[in-house]
Design a protein around this motif. Structure first.
Motif, mmCIF file in Angstrom:
data_model
loop_
_atom_site.group_PDB
_atom_site.id
_atom_site.type_symbol
_atom_site.label_atom_id
_atom_site.label_comp_id
_atom_site.label_asym_id
_atom_site.label_seq_id
_atom_site.Cartn_x
_atom_site.Cartn_y
_atom_site.Cartn_z
ATOM 1 N N GLN A 1 0.821 -1.200 0.000
ATOM 2 C CA GLN A 1 0.000 0.000 0.000
ATOM 3 C C GLN A 1 0.864 1.264 0.000
ATOM 4 O OE1 GLN A 1 -2.468 -0.642 3.444
ATOM 5 N NE2 GLN A 1 -4.096 -1.627 2.259
ATOM 6 N N GLN B 1 2.435 2.154 -3.480
ATOM 7 C CA GLN B 1 1.563 2.520 -4.580
ATOM 8 C C GLN B 1 1.783 3.978 -4.975
ATOM 9 O OE1 GLN B 1 -2.385 1.589 -3.239
ATOM 10 N NE2 GLN B 1 -2.293 -0.533 -3.923
ATOM 11 N N TYR B 2 1.712 4.231 -6.289
ATOM 12 C CA TYR B 2 1.921 5.585 -6.814
ATOM 13 C C TYR B 2 0.762 6.474 -6.401
ATOM 14 C CZ TYR B 2 3.432 9.185 -10.063
ATOM 15 O OH TYR B 2 3.877 10.365 -10.609
ATOM 16 N N LYS B 3 1.080 7.666 -5.888
ATOM 17 C CA LYS B 3 0.051 8.572 -5.394
ATOM 18 C C LYS B 3 0.312 9.996 -5.854
ATOM 19 C CE LYS B 3 -0.517 5.911 -1.075
ATOM 20 N NZ LYS B 3 -0.408 5.962 0.402
ATOM 21 N N GLU C 1 -4.178 7.497 -3.830
ATOM 22 C CA GLU C 1 -3.867 6.427 -4.784
ATOM 23 C C GLU C 1 -4.524 6.725 -6.125
ATOM 24 O OE1 GLU C 1 -5.047 2.697 -3.032
ATOM 25 O OE2 GLU C 1 -4.307 3.364 -1.067
ATOM 26 N N MET C 2 -3.884 6.264 -7.202
ATOM 27 C CA MET C 2 -4.337 6.605 -8.545
ATOM 28 C C MET C 2 -5.721 6.053 -8.863
ATOM 29 S SD MET C 2 -1.987 8.566 -9.299
ATOM 30 C CE MET C 2 -2.573 9.006 -10.923
ATOM 31 N N LYS C 3 -6.092 4.950 -8.250
ATOM 32 C CA LYS C 3 -7.424 4.386 -8.526
ATOM 33 C C LYS C 3 -8.537 5.304 -8.022
ATOM 34 C CE LYS C 3 -7.541 1.393 -4.399
ATOM 35 N NZ LYS C 3 -7.662 -0.022 -3.932
ATOM 36 N N TYR C 4 -8.177 6.239 -7.134
ATOM 37 C CA TYR C 4 -9.131 7.250 -6.667
ATOM 38 C C TYR C 4 -8.873 8.601 -7.340
ATOM 39 C CZ TYR C 4 -9.822 3.825 -2.939
ATOM 40 O OH TYR C 4 -10.070 2.668 -2.243
ATOM 41 N N ILE D 1 -7.610 9.318 -10.313
ATOM 42 C CA ILE D 1 -8.031 9.375 -11.719
ATOM 43 C C ILE D 1 -9.536 9.626 -11.857
ATOM 44 C CG2 ILE D 1 -8.242 8.036 -13.864
ATOM 45 C CD1 ILE D 1 -5.486 6.818 -13.190
ATOM 46 N N PRO D 2 -10.401 8.876 -11.155
ATOM 47 C CA PRO D 2 -11.839 9.178 -11.250
ATOM 48 C C PRO D 2 -12.192 10.601 -10.792
ATOM 49 C CG PRO D 2 -11.519 7.018 -10.276
ATOM 50 C CD PRO D 2 -10.168 7.670 -10.360
#
Length: 435
Positions: A11, A14-16, A21-24, A26-27
């Motif tokens: 965790q 992870q790239y931030k 985090e990018m999964k959040y 980006i949206p």
């Protein structure tokens, strides 16, 4: 237990961006950008904040990862300003996005809000004994560097046909002003008010000088380090003072106030009140409100009128603002105050020479005055000269790294904080004299 440790490791790796985090991230970015292009982005801070914060985070990351730019030209801050201006100039960001951000910066006072937090928190957050001792011994060295830089650049500008006043106000003072947020931006506001000019036009000439000055300061820092190695009588090998018993870099130990939402709220109130007080004084004293605000904060700090607890509250609020909103502010500067056409027109061989002249003047002035006051010439020039001419905190790190003198950071911080504040006060006085 081992599985838990592995999970935590994954965790943290992870790239931030903005700690997200990018999964959040980006949206979130998609929602804000789509709303901007559809013309439904809310007006005011509700729309301006997310758009400016996202743009700032992305451009800051690019700038801090780009070779040469990150090492010599200020990294993220410079890329944010110029890339934001380019996105507006070439129509990548639609007109409604530009209008919302410009209104937020100018009409709704985000710039003043940021500067109020910066000035109040940075001065009140300093060690009081360090501040008083610095005023007595270190500030004269800074003043010597500033005076020499201004005079040398002004005379050179006059000889080259650029103009004495133009060289001083558009190049020398912005470079010596302490970066963007605490230097060029409030200076443009002050100049604009005094000269009846658009601050955006003025800032477009100042920003290139600040960026180039930062790069030159870093390179000169490395050169001074090499000179110091060859001429031991000029250098203290990282020690500023020849008199080692008089170390103004030492700081008294104190209990740090626990960070809390309530404390930051107190800090917000103090920052806004000092800003209002500066505006009140400006009604009766013929100086810019920023300068009067700085003087009032410094006077309160020096006399110890405010409990240390509340000083730390102001510092906490400033740290919160600086950490979360600096990239957003720089986006606003690029959008609302930077014209690429004016920037391009500003560059010329004479302009570049005047930037170099400013840095050399700062080095010469601090070396001479520093020597007379018992400072090592190399260390005095690096801290009181180059750390005045760079871009604030990031510039301090870059200059001290290039000169291999990171232990001088307390003095570099005095240059960036108190020295930058001094430049605003000096400029306010000079404007009254010259205009």
């Amino acid at each position: 237990m081992q599985n838990t440790a592995v999970l935590e490791n994954e965790q943290s790796s992870q790239y931030k961006l903005m700690g997200i985090e990018m999964k959040y991230f980006i949206p979130i970015t998609i929602v804000v950008f789509v709303a901007t292009y559809l013309g439904v982005l809310p007006k005011g801070m509700l729309g301006a904040f997310p758009l400016m914060m996202i743009l700032g985070a992305i451009l800051n990351e690019i700038g801090n990862k780009t070779p040469i730019v990150k090492d010599y030209f200020g990294g993220g801050p410079i890329v944010i300003i110029f890339a934001s201006a380019a996105l507006i100039s070439y129509g990548v960001i639609p007109e409604n996005g530009k209008t919302i951000m410009t209104s937020f910066m100018k009409g709704e006072g985000f710039l003043n809000f940021y500067i109020a937090a910066l000035i109040t928190g940075s001065i009140l957050g300093m060690n009081r004994k360090l501040l008083i001792k610095a005023a007595l011994r270190y500030l004269p060295v800074i003043i010597g560097g500033v005076a020499c830089a201004i005079l040398l650049t002004g005379v050179t500008g006059a000889l080259l046909g650029y103009g004495f006043k133009k060289a001083v106000f558009y190049i020398a003072i912005p470079i010596m002003g302490g970066g963007m947020g605490a230097g060029a931006v409030p200076l443009a506001q002050m100049f604009g008010q005094a000269m009846s000019k658009d601050p955006a036009e003025l800032l477009s000439v100042m920003v290139p000088a600040v960026a180039l000055g930062n790069a030159v300061a870093i390179v000169v820092g490395g050169i001074l380090s090499k000179i110091g190695k060859k001429n031991k009588n000029l250098s203290g090998d990282g020690k500023l003072l020849k008199d080692q018993t008089n170390d103004i870099g030492g700081q008294e130990k104190e209990t740090e106030l626990k960070i809390s939402f309530e404390n930051m709220g107190k800090g917000l109130l103090f920052a806004c009140t000092f800003f209002i007080f500066g505006k009140m004084l400006a009604k009766y004293i013929n100086l810019h409100p920023y300068a009067l605000m700085i003087l009032s904060v410094a006077a309160v700090k020096g006399t110890g009128l405010i409990k240390r607890e509340y000083e730390q509250c102001a510092s906490q609020w400033f740290q919160f603002i600086m950490k979360n909103f600096t990239p957003a502010l720089l986006v606003g500067i690029g959008v609302a105050y930077t014209s690429l056409d004016a920037v391009i027109k500003a560059f010329s061989p004479t302009y570049i020479l005047l930037v170099f002249t400013t840095i050399i003047g700062a080095v010469i002035g601090t070396a001479i005055i520093g020597h007379l006051l018992g400072f090592y010439m190399i260390e005095g020039s690096i801290t009181a000269g180059l750390c005045m001419a760079n871009m604030g905190g990031t510039g301090d790190v870059a200059v001290l790294s290039a000169s291999d003198r990171m232990e001088l950071m307390p003095f570099a911080q005095i240059s960036s904080r108190i020295g930058g504040a001094f430049m605003l006060i000096l400029t306010s006085a000079l404007l009254k004299f010259f205009l």
